[in-house]
Each structure stands twice: as structure tokens, then as C-alpha cells.
Write a protein that holds these residues in place. Structure first.
Motif, PDB file in Angstrom:
ATOM      1  N   TYR A  67      -1.323 -11.824  -1.801  1.00 55.30           N
ATOM      2  CA  TYR A  67      -1.466 -11.240  -0.467  1.00 55.30           C
ATOM      3  C   TYR A  67      -0.762 -12.101   0.576  1.00 55.30           C
ATOM      4  O   TYR A  67      -0.042 -11.584   1.440  1.00 55.30           O
ATOM      5  CB  TYR A  67      -2.955 -11.109  -0.153  1.00 55.30           C
ATOM      6  CG  TYR A  67      -3.297 -10.457   1.167  1.00 55.30           C
ATOM      7  CD1 TYR A  67      -3.123  -9.087   1.353  1.00 55.30           C
ATOM      8  CD2 TYR A  67      -3.831 -11.198   2.210  1.00 55.30           C
ATOM      9  CE1 TYR A  67      -3.472  -8.476   2.553  1.00 55.30           C
ATOM     10  CE2 TYR A  67      -4.189 -10.599   3.406  1.00 55.30           C
ATOM     11  CZ  TYR A  67      -4.001  -9.237   3.573  1.00 55.30           C
ATOM     12  OH  TYR A  67      -4.344  -8.642   4.766  1.00 55.30           O
ATOM     13  N   PRO A 113       8.380  -3.163  -0.983  1.00 57.42           N
ATOM     14  CA  PRO A 113       7.287  -2.675  -0.121  1.00 57.42           C
ATOM     15  C   PRO A 113       6.169  -2.001  -0.912  1.00 57.42           C
ATOM     16  O   PRO A 113       5.007  -2.064  -0.512  1.00 57.42           O
ATOM     17  CB  PRO A 113       8.000  -1.676   0.800  1.00 57.42           C
ATOM     18  CG  PRO A 113       9.416  -2.139   0.852  1.00 57.42           C
ATOM     19  CD  PRO A 113       9.698  -2.678  -0.522  1.00 57.42           C
ATOM     20  N   TYR A 119       2.544 -10.001   0.977  1.00 55.08           N
ATOM     21  CA  TYR A 119       2.199  -8.942   1.945  1.00 55.08           C
ATOM     22  C   TYR A 119       2.303  -9.427   3.383  1.00 55.08           C
ATOM     23  O   TYR A 119       2.917  -8.766   4.227  1.00 55.08           O
ATOM     24  CB  TYR A 119       0.793  -8.397   1.669  1.00 55.08           C
ATOM     25  CG  TYR A 119       0.367  -7.376   2.711  1.00 55.08           C
ATOM     26  CD1 TYR A 119       0.930  -6.093   2.711  1.00 55.08           C
ATOM     27  CD2 TYR A 119      -0.565  -7.694   3.693  1.00 55.08           C
ATOM     28  CE1 TYR A 119       0.559  -5.157   3.676  1.00 55.08           C
ATOM     29  CE2 TYR A 119      -0.944  -6.759   4.650  1.00 55.08           C
ATOM     30  CZ  TYR A 119      -0.379  -5.493   4.652  1.00 55.08           C
ATOM     31  OH  TYR A 119      -0.728  -4.572   5.614  1.00 55.08           O
ATOM     32  N   TYR A 138      -8.211  -3.284   4.580  1.00 59.22           N
ATOM     33  CA  TYR A 138      -7.363  -2.115   4.377  1.00 59.22           C
ATOM     34  C   TYR A 138      -6.538  -1.791   5.628  1.00 59.22           C
ATOM     35  O   TYR A 138      -5.392  -1.339   5.537  1.00 59.22           O
ATOM     36  CB  TYR A 138      -8.222  -0.907   3.991  1.00 59.22           C
ATOM     37  CG  TYR A 138      -7.432   0.353   3.761  1.00 59.22           C
ATOM     38  CD1 TYR A 138      -6.768   0.574   2.559  1.00 59.22           C
ATOM     39  CD2 TYR A 138      -7.353   1.336   4.753  1.00 59.22           C
ATOM     40  CE1 TYR A 138      -6.028   1.734   2.346  1.00 59.22           C
ATOM     41  CE2 TYR A 138      -6.621   2.501   4.548  1.00 59.22           C
ATOM     42  CZ  TYR A 138      -5.960   2.695   3.345  1.00 59.22           C
ATOM     43  OH  TYR A 138      -5.226   3.843   3.141  1.00 59.22           O
ATOM     44  N   ASP A 170       2.267  -3.122  -0.463  1.00 54.35           N
ATOM     45  CA  ASP A 170       1.215  -2.204  -0.053  1.00 54.35           C
ATOM     46  C   ASP A 170       0.152  -2.066  -1.137  1.00 54.35           C
ATOM     47  O   ASP A 170      -1.041  -1.919  -0.838  1.00 54.35           O
ATOM     48  CB  ASP A 170       1.810  -0.838   0.277  1.00 54.35           C
ATOM     49  CG  ASP A 170       0.840   0.036   1.058  1.00 54.35           C
ATOM     50  OD1 ASP A 170       0.433  -0.375   2.165  1.00 54.35           O
ATOM     51  OD2 ASP A 170       0.471   1.115   0.547  1.00 54.35           O
ATOM     52  N   ARG A 223      -2.306  -4.834  -0.717  1.00 55.83           N
ATOM     53  CA  ARG A 223      -3.231  -4.576   0.396  1.00 55.83           C
ATOM     54  C   ARG A 223      -4.370  -3.653  -0.039  1.00 55.83           C
ATOM     55  O   ARG A 223      -5.552  -3.932   0.244  1.00 55.83           O
ATOM     56  CB  ARG A 223      -2.457  -3.945   1.565  1.00 55.83           C
ATOM     57  CG  ARG A 223      -3.338  -3.481   2.723  1.00 55.83           C
ATOM     58  CD  ARG A 223      -2.513  -2.754   3.780  1.00 55.83           C
ATOM     59  NE  ARG A 223      -1.978  -1.491   3.277  1.00 55.83           N
ATOM     60  CZ  ARG A 223      -2.618  -0.328   3.356  1.00 55.83           C
ATOM     61  NH1 ARG A 223      -3.821  -0.273   3.905  1.00 55.83           N
ATOM     62  NH2 ARG A 223      -2.064   0.770   2.877  1.00 55.83           N
ATOM     63  N   VAL A 224      -4.040  -2.564  -0.701  1.00 57.06           N
ATOM     64  CA  VAL A 224      -5.061  -1.610  -1.155  1.00 57.06           C
ATOM     65  C   VAL A 224      -5.985  -2.266  -2.184  1.00 57.06           C
ATOM     66  O   VAL A 224      -7.211  -2.070  -2.162  1.00 57.06           O
ATOM     67  CB  VAL A 224      -4.394  -0.358  -1.752  1.00 57.06           C
ATOM     68  CG1 VAL A 224      -5.441   0.574  -2.364  1.00 57.06           C
ATOM     69  CG2 VAL A 224      -3.594   0.378  -0.679  1.00 57.06           C
ATOM     70  N   TYR A 261       2.441  -1.669 -10.030  1.00 54.31           N
ATOM     71  CA  TYR A 261       3.214  -1.539  -8.793  1.00 54.31           C
ATOM     72  C   TYR A 261       4.652  -2.055  -8.949  1.00 54.31           C
ATOM     73  O   TYR A 261       5.450  -1.930  -8.028  1.00 54.31           O
ATOM     74  CB  TYR A 261       2.532  -2.290  -7.654  1.00 54.31           C
ATOM     75  CG  TYR A 261       1.213  -1.699  -7.228  1.00 54.31           C
ATOM     76  CD1 TYR A 261       1.112  -0.346  -6.885  1.00 54.31           C
ATOM     77  CD2 TYR A 261       0.062  -2.472  -7.176  1.00 54.31           C
ATOM     78  CE1 TYR A 261      -0.107   0.203  -6.498  1.00 54.31           C
ATOM     79  CE2 TYR A 261      -1.155  -1.934  -6.791  1.00 54.31           C
ATOM     80  CZ  TYR A 261      -1.231  -0.594  -6.451  1.00 54.31           C
ATOM     81  OH  TYR A 261      -2.433  -0.045  -6.070  1.00 54.31           O
TER      82      TYR A 261
END
Length: 494
Positions: free
Chosen positions: A261, A444, A265, A356, A448, A451-452, A433
Motif C-alpha cells: 500500500y 493502476p 498505492y 476504501y 487500486d 486499496r480495495v 491483479y
């Protein structure tokens, strides 16, 4: 076996509480490293593909978890002049340290050889962890029969856990970079050598400073089949097993993802600006200058914003967890462990869900949510293991038989199952992912997905855990009844 003349419901000395807690400090130097860094170590340091890392973590951990019931049966049937559980700390302290060093070593064996080596060392580490930590956990159930003293013992124990967590989550990455001279491969191995030596010393202190006081009566005779039947018929145990699995799925999932993260992110420029605005960069500059002035030029805090922000983020959360632990005993004594645990676990989850909505530049809000999450989750930390010890008393109260280690073995099974599932999910989600550990910047879609994962996916097991406590029937009144009736039985037996 020690059959102390002091009352089994009497108070424990501060020395014994501290001595016992050092065992958790030792174990968590390794456990917290697995919880937070094992996926990162495999994908980014040892360069194992993410899907292979997921398989290693899941299958190795699950195999280790299946060893726990056997270890519990063995520990309950161990009889030495030191007791049932203490000698296992003595016997496993050195092997635990040596295998931990091997598990974080990186021999160059080619991709297939690396996968085999990682699988074998991870499995060995899980097995020796069971042989060490299961008797250690069961020991808390036989040091005293007082449920309030267990609350106090758990508070001491989990302050030690928080200290270990602080060391791992705040200092491990900087230590890896410092001790490896910027080389993470050498840094991980050198750091684990230090942890192994320190852990071995702490286990030995625990062995020498504790005494087993709750001893099964001479009249108790039970078969393996009877012990297992008692366990399966213990409804509070079933709830605690499910709760343990769910809690450690979340801990492994969010703990393992945080490093990604911060690295992949959050916006690095925003992290650097935040560190500058709060004065962290200035503090580190003075620290590095001071180290230079005394000739410690190798021991420089890394300049990478993600590493510094990650360490500070974890440190803030852990400090607040320690504050929360300080409220745990008084709240549990007043309202009962079950109700306090369920409410504070739910509140702490709310402050996970809000991740989130955070943008890659919302650094201040992210730190604020971590602080509040840490405080409320900290209240729950001592209560989980104190409730498990209460379930052992519940079994004795209902069945007139006590199988402490078997019961704790099931909980360690839950811990390992949760750790395996959560740790494997980290690597599996990253793989789904499209994460590639050889790239300096991820897509990206990967960012993301991270993050989720740390918000929605990591929150689901915690929410389920809070809900199933509705079926856990040992409330404050039941705790008092069990303690008083067992005290009367033990007094009559003596």
C-alpha cells in the motif's frame, strides 16, 4: 511437576508476569515478521512468483496447523519435574531460532529450487512454532486459576507482543537496509540472526521464572477419544476457534498488504511532504548527523519516503494499541470479556473500512484512521487469549476433566489456519491483479486492487468475528460462577 503450595487462584508476582511475557516477545519477533513480511520477502527479496508464494504460504501453514492437535495431545501427556508445558520452551528455543534464520536465507537455487527451499523451511518453521508456542500458550491456563489474574497476565503478555510488533513493523525494514548495507537479501538474514539470539534468551527466561500451579487431579483419567469428544462438545470452544481463524485472516491480510500500500498505492511525493510537514525528516537528519559524528556511518536511516512513512504508520498504530491494552483489563472486569471484545472489534473495523475512500494523497487521514483503529483493536488483544483460557476452565467445569494443551492446540490451529489463509490471500490477490515484483512501478489496476483489499476484503473477517460472539455464552456472570465452583472443587481435592 510443580504442585505449588500457593493457592491456584492467587496473585502472580510481577516477576512471573514479566518472565512469562518475554516468551511472547521472543515468539513474535518471528511471528510478526511472518505476518507482515513473508509475502514481501518471497516476491520482492527472494524473487519467487506471487502465485507460487501464495501456494507456499497456504499449504505450508495449513500443514503446520494440522500438527497442532497432535502437539496438544502430546503436551497434555508430558510429565516432567518442570511440569507439562514449561519444558517445551527449553527444548525448542534453539531450534526455533536456527530454523527462522534458514527461512529468511536466500540461497540461489534457480526458480524451482527456490520454491522447494522456501516450502521446506516455511513448513519446518511452522512445525517448530507449534512445538514452542502451543505449550507456551497453554502455560497461561495453568499459572493461576483466577480469571482476573489472567486478564492481568494477558495485559503483560500483550504489551510484550506490542513491543515485538513495534520492533518488526517500525524498525525491521530500516534494520534490513542498514544491516545489509542497502542489500535486502543480506539484511534480512543478518536481522534474523539478531532476532534468533534474542528470542532464545527470552524463552529461557520464561522457562526459569514461571511455575505450573493448576495440576490435573490424580483421579483424572481420560483417553484421547474422550478429550476430543469433550472438545467438540464445548460450544464456546467452537466459537473461539472460528473467531481465531477470522481474526488472523484479517491480521495477515492487512498486515501483509500495508507494505505494498505504501510502496505502490500512496503517492511518494505526498508521503515525502507529509514527513517534512510533521518534522520527521528534520528529526532523521539530526539523527543521521549524530551517528556520523560518532563514526557510525553505516547506521543511517534510509531516505526512502515509503520506508519511513510505513514505519511511522505502524509505530503510531502500535503505540495506540498499547494504550488500548491499558484499558482492556478494567473494561473486561466491569463488563465481561465477551461484550467488550465484540464492541471494540466492530469499532476498530470501521476505521479499516474507511481506507476504501482515501486517495493516494490523503496521508494525514490515513494516519488518523490508523491511530483510531489501533486504539480500539488494542483493547481486544489481551482478551482473545484470556477468553481461550476461560474456555479451558469451562471444559473442566462441565466435564470434570482438563485438557489445557489440546484446547489451546485447536486455537493455535485456528491462528495458523488464519495466518495461512490471510497470507496466501495477500499473494493471491496481488497475482490476480497482475503484480510483478521485478517492476519498479506497478500498474493502476494493481494499485487500486491493493486499496480495495486492505479496506473491504480485510474488514470482512473482523465483522464476521464480532457477529459470531453472539453465540459465545461465557458472559461476566458465567465467568464468576465457573471461577467460584472450580475453586471449591480444587480446594476439596487438595
Amino acid at each position: 511437576m510443580t504442585n505449588a503450595t500457593s493457592s491456584p487462584t492467587g496473585k502472580l508476582s510481577v516477576t512471573e508476569k514479566i518472565g512469562y511475557s518475554l516468551g511472547d516477545l521472543a515468539a513474535n519477533l518471528i511471528f510478526q515478521t511472518l505476518l507482515t513480511f513473508i509475502a514481501f520477502f518471497y516476491t520482492d527479496v527472494y524473487k519467487i512468483p506471487a502465485n507460487a508464494a501464495a501456494t507456499i504460504i497456504f499449504l505450508g501453514g495449513l500443514a503446520g496447523a494440522c500438527f497442532n492437535p497432535l502437539m496438544g495431545l502430546l503436551a497434555d501427556r508430558t510429565n516432567t519435574r518442570w511440569g507439562k508445558f514449561r519444558p517445551w520452551l527449553l527444548w525448542t528455543s534453539v531450534p526455533f531460532g536456527l530454523i527462522a534464520i534458514l527461512a529468511f536465507s536466500t540461497p540461489d537455487l534457480g526458480e524451482r529450487g527456490k520454491i522447494i527451499y522456501a516450502t521446506l523451511t516455511y513448513l519446518m518453521l511452522m512445525l517448530v512454532y507449534s512445538a514452542n508456542n502451543l505449550p507456551y500458550s497453554a502455560l497461561s491456563g495453568v499459572l493461576t486459576g483466577s480469571m482476573q489474574e489472567r486478564n492481568s497476565l494477558s495485559a503483560y503478555r500483550f504489551v510484550a507482543v506490542m513491543i515485538a510488533q513495534l520492533i518488526i513493523q517500525v524498525l525491521l525494514l530500516p534494520l534490513v537496509l542498514i544491516l545489509g548495507g542497502g542489500d535486502k537479501v543480506a539484511g534480512f538474514q543478518n536481522t534474523m540472526i539478531i532476532f534468533a539470539v534474542a528470542g532464545t534468551i527470552c524463552f529461557l527466561i520464561t522457562f526459569f521464572t514461571t511455575r505450573e500451579r493448576i495440576v490435573p487431579t490424580a483421579a483424572q483419567r481420560s483417553s484421547v477419544r474422550q478429550d476430543i469428544a469433550d472438545l467438540l462438545g464445548n460450544k464456546p470452544w467452537v466459537v473461539m476457534l472460528l473467531l481465531t481463524i477470522l481474526v488472523f485472516i484479517t491480521l495477515a491480510l492487512k498486515g501483509g498488504l500495508y507494505i505494498y500500500y505504501f510502496k505502490d498505492y500512496l503517492q511518494q511525493a505526498a508521503l515525502a511532504q507529509f514527513l517534512h510537514d510533521i518534522g520527521f525528516n528534520g528529526f532523521i537528519a539530526h539523527l543521521n548527523a549524530a551517528l556520523n559524528s560518532i563514526g557510525l556511518t553505516r547506521f543511517q536511516w534510509p531516505e526512502d519516503p515509503a520506508t519511513s512513512a510505513f514505519s511511522l504508520f505502524n509505530g503510531a498504530g502500535i503505540v495506540c494499541m498499547i494504550v488500548g491494552i491499558g484499558f482492556s483489563k478494567s473494561l473486561a472486569d466491569r463488563f465481561g470479556k465477551r461484550d467488550v471484545y465484540a464492541l471494540t472489534l466492530f469499532i476498530s473495523t470501521v476505521f479499516m473500512l474507511v481506507f476504501y475512500g482515501f486517495a493516494p494523497t490523503s496521508i494525514g487521514l490515513i494516519f488518523g484512521a490508523q491511530i483510531l483503529h489501533g486504539f480500539f483493536y488494542g483493547i481486544t488483544i489481551p482478551l482473545l487469549w484470556a477468553m481461550i483460557a476461560d474456555v479451558a476452565d469451562y471444559s473442566e467445569w462441565k466435564n470434570n476433566r482438563r485438557a489445557t494443551a489440546l484446547l489451546f492446540s485447536a486455537m493455535i490451529f485456528g491462528l495458523k489456519a488464519g495466518l495461512s489463509i490471510g497470507g496466501a490471500l495477500v499473494a493471491a490477490l496481488l497475482s490476480s491483479y497482475g503484480y510483478d515484483g521485478t517492476l519498479t512501478q506497478q500498474s493502476p489496476v494493481v494499485a487500486d486492487g491493493i486499496r480495495v483489499s486492505i479496506s473491504i476484503y480485510a474488514s470482512i473477517p473482523f465483522l464476521l468475528g464480532a457477529a459470531i460472539l453472539y453465540f459465545y455464552h461465557i458472559n461476566k456472570a458465567t465467568e464468576r460462577t465457573i471461577e467460584q465452583e472450580l475453586f471449591a472443587r480444587r480446594a476439596a481435592a487438595n
